[in-house]
Design a protein around this motif. Structure first.
Motif, mmCIF file in Angstrom:
data_model
loop_
_atom_site.group_PDB
_atom_site.id
_atom_site.type_symbol
_atom_site.label_atom_id
_atom_site.label_comp_id
_atom_site.label_asym_id
_atom_site.label_seq_id
_atom_site.Cartn_x
_atom_site.Cartn_y
_atom_site.Cartn_z
ATOM 1 N N ASN A 1 -56.939 -29.535 -3.556
ATOM 2 C CA ASN A 1 -55.744 -29.123 -3.518
ATOM 3 C C ASN A 1 -54.675 -28.544 -3.891
ATOM 4 N N GLY A 2 -55.183 -27.558 -4.332
ATOM 5 C CA GLY A 2 -54.602 -26.089 -5.307
ATOM 6 C C GLY A 2 -53.819 -25.383 -4.475
ATOM 7 N N TYR A 3 -54.894 -25.372 -3.532
ATOM 8 C CA TYR A 3 -55.573 -24.209 -2.446
ATOM 9 C C TYR A 3 -55.023 -24.164 -1.491
ATOM 10 N N LEU A 4 -54.892 -25.651 -0.970
ATOM 11 C CA LEU A 4 -54.824 -25.818 0.360
ATOM 12 C C LEU A 4 -52.817 -26.044 0.422
ATOM 13 N N SER A 5 -52.675 -26.269 -0.930
ATOM 14 C CA SER A 5 -51.455 -26.478 -1.034
ATOM 15 C C SER A 5 -50.134 -25.012 -0.824
ATOM 16 N N MET A 6 -51.334 -24.611 -1.340
ATOM 17 C CA MET A 6 -50.271 -23.077 -1.610
ATOM 18 C C MET A 6 -50.514 -22.481 -0.470
ATOM 19 N N ILE A 7 -51.722 -22.591 0.704
ATOM 20 C CA ILE A 7 -52.233 -22.273 2.088
ATOM 21 C C ILE A 7 -50.557 -22.480 3.225
ATOM 22 N N LEU A 8 -50.657 -24.493 2.486
ATOM 23 C CA LEU A 8 -49.826 -24.852 3.316
ATOM 24 C C LEU A 8 -48.161 -24.551 3.037
ATOM 25 N N ASP A 9 -47.938 -23.981 2.195
ATOM 26 C CA ASP A 9 -46.640 -23.285 1.326
ATOM 27 C C ASP A 9 -46.236 -21.986 2.583
ATOM 28 N N GLY B 1 -47.355 -17.216 3.489
ATOM 29 C CA GLY B 1 -47.106 -16.688 4.996
ATOM 30 C C GLY B 1 -47.435 -17.596 5.965
ATOM 31 N N GLN B 2 -47.489 -17.194 7.227
ATOM 32 C CA GLN B 2 -47.650 -17.808 8.096
ATOM 33 C C GLN B 2 -48.189 -19.003 9.017
ATOM 34 N N VAL B 3 -48.693 -19.914 9.040
ATOM 35 C CA VAL B 3 -49.837 -20.647 9.883
ATOM 36 C C VAL B 3 -49.464 -21.765 11.357
ATOM 37 N N ASP B 4 -49.959 -20.890 12.074
ATOM 38 C CA ASP B 4 -49.971 -20.962 13.223
ATOM 39 C C ASP B 4 -49.799 -23.230 12.942
ATOM 40 N N ALA B 5 -49.101 -23.686 14.160
ATOM 41 C CA ALA B 5 -49.516 -24.983 14.398
ATOM 42 C C ALA B 5 -50.544 -25.744 13.871
ATOM 43 N N THR B 6 -51.440 -25.459 14.852
ATOM 44 C CA THR B 6 -53.065 -26.095 15.657
ATOM 45 C C THR B 6 -53.452 -26.389 14.129
ATOM 46 N N ALA B 7 -53.743 -24.755 13.798
ATOM 47 C CA ALA B 7 -54.202 -24.984 11.678
ATOM 48 C C ALA B 7 -53.868 -25.346 10.975
#
Length: 334
Positions: free
Chosen positions: A60-68, A72-78
């Protein structure tokens, strides 16, 4: 039964007595075996749940950081896929926590730290936390604050908060449109009462007697897409019992549901008395269920007086009615 050592036959009454003793001994051995198996299952669930708690928290912690966005930018599909993974991970974490709580309650190892606190403040905090869930469904979630000052309560604030989040969250989950209202009032000279009322689906009479059972969920077409573990109400009811309160409900299909629980009002004696350890047998008290189908509506549990005015709206179609006059009456000290 054979003959006695003397060669005489056993009298009929002695044979019958021995048969009764043998039957009871066999029954006791069988129950002992089931108890040992149940203890082993509970211990396995406890160990497995505890081992799962750390990795799920890390996920949960790492996913929350990735989605923050700050990471960094995460493309819409990802982002869409990662959001679904995060939601599933949160559900897994909730299941693990529920299983741990069940294990702790049934083994008498649930830690209870009672102290004085404001139930009104706890309800307000829970409502604020769940506002975003209600807004996603365009529901009108509100806490109708009491019109007069209320005494503090004496319980475990963390456990009470979990119960509040579970009950209010359920009201939001099972309400498709309309409103959810929360109230706190004085129930009798020794208890405050919390109520959450909604304009949701309602609960069939035949299901009400099973709602506080472990893993029970109401299965019908209207709730087919709603996810849950069937443990939230079981754990919540057990916690309220351990804290010296009661929990019950009223519901009507198509008109909504009201859940209630009471909490002891704090006294000087409570603040100065040492808190005894919670015994395992205390946690194993039988669950008090609402009446089955065909019986009268659920009333206040035994030992608590029925209030003159319950501070909740009448179950009705949207919109929610004006509650101010009823709340003033419910919170007036006589």
């Amino acid at each position: 039964v054979g003959e006695k050592l003397s060669g005489d036959a056993f009298p009929r009454d002695e044979v019958e007595f021995l048969q009764i003793v043998a039957h009871q001994a066999a029954s006791a051995i069988e129950k002992s075996r089931f108890w040992e198996e149940d203890q082993m299952k509970s211990e396995f669930v406890s160990i497995a749940s505890h081992e799962l708690l750390t990795p799920t928290a890390s996920i949960n912690g790492y996913l929350s950081m990735i989605l923050d966005d700050n990471m960094g930018q995460v493309d819409a599909t990802a982002r869409e896929f990662l959001t679904k993974v995060y939601q599933s991970s949160e559900r897994l974490a909730k299941l693990v926590e529920d299983l741990l709580n069940v294990s702790r309650i049934e083994s008498g190892r649930l830690k209870i730290n009672k102290r004085e606190f404001s139930l009104v403040d706890s309800v307000r905090k829970a409502v604020d936390e769940l506002k975003v869930n209600a807004e996603k469904k365009s529901l009108d979630l509100a806490f109708i604050a009491p019109q007069i000052g209320l005494p503090t309560v004496y319980a475990d604030p963390d456990h009470i908060y979990r119960v509040l989040v579970n009950l209010i969250g359920n009201a939001i989950k099972y309400t498709q449109s309309g409103w959810v209202r929360c109230f706190v009032a004085q129930y009798d000279p020794t208890h405050l009462i919390f109520t959450v009322a909604d304009s949701g689906l309602g609960i069939p009479k035949e299901a009400m007697g099973h709602l506080f059972e472990k893993f029970y969920r109401v299965e019908r077409q209207a709730t087919a897409g709603i996810q849950g573990t069937g443990l939230g109400l079981y754990v919540s009811k057990k916690i309220i019992d351990l804290l010296g309160g009661q929990m019950w409900l009223e519901s009507e299909v198509g008109k909504g549901t009201k859940f209630y629980f009471t909490v002891p009002i704090c006294t000087d004696e409570m603040k100065t008395a040492p808190v005894p350890a919670q015994a395992a047998e205390q946690a194993a008290q039988p669950v008090q269920h609402p009446p089955a189908a065909g019986q009268p509506p659920v009333q206040a549990p035994a030992g608590l007086a029925q209030p003159k005015s319950v501070p909740v709206p009448t179950l009705a179609p949207n919109p929610a009615p004006d509650l101010t006059p009823r709340l003033n009456a419910a919170n007036t000290v006589t």
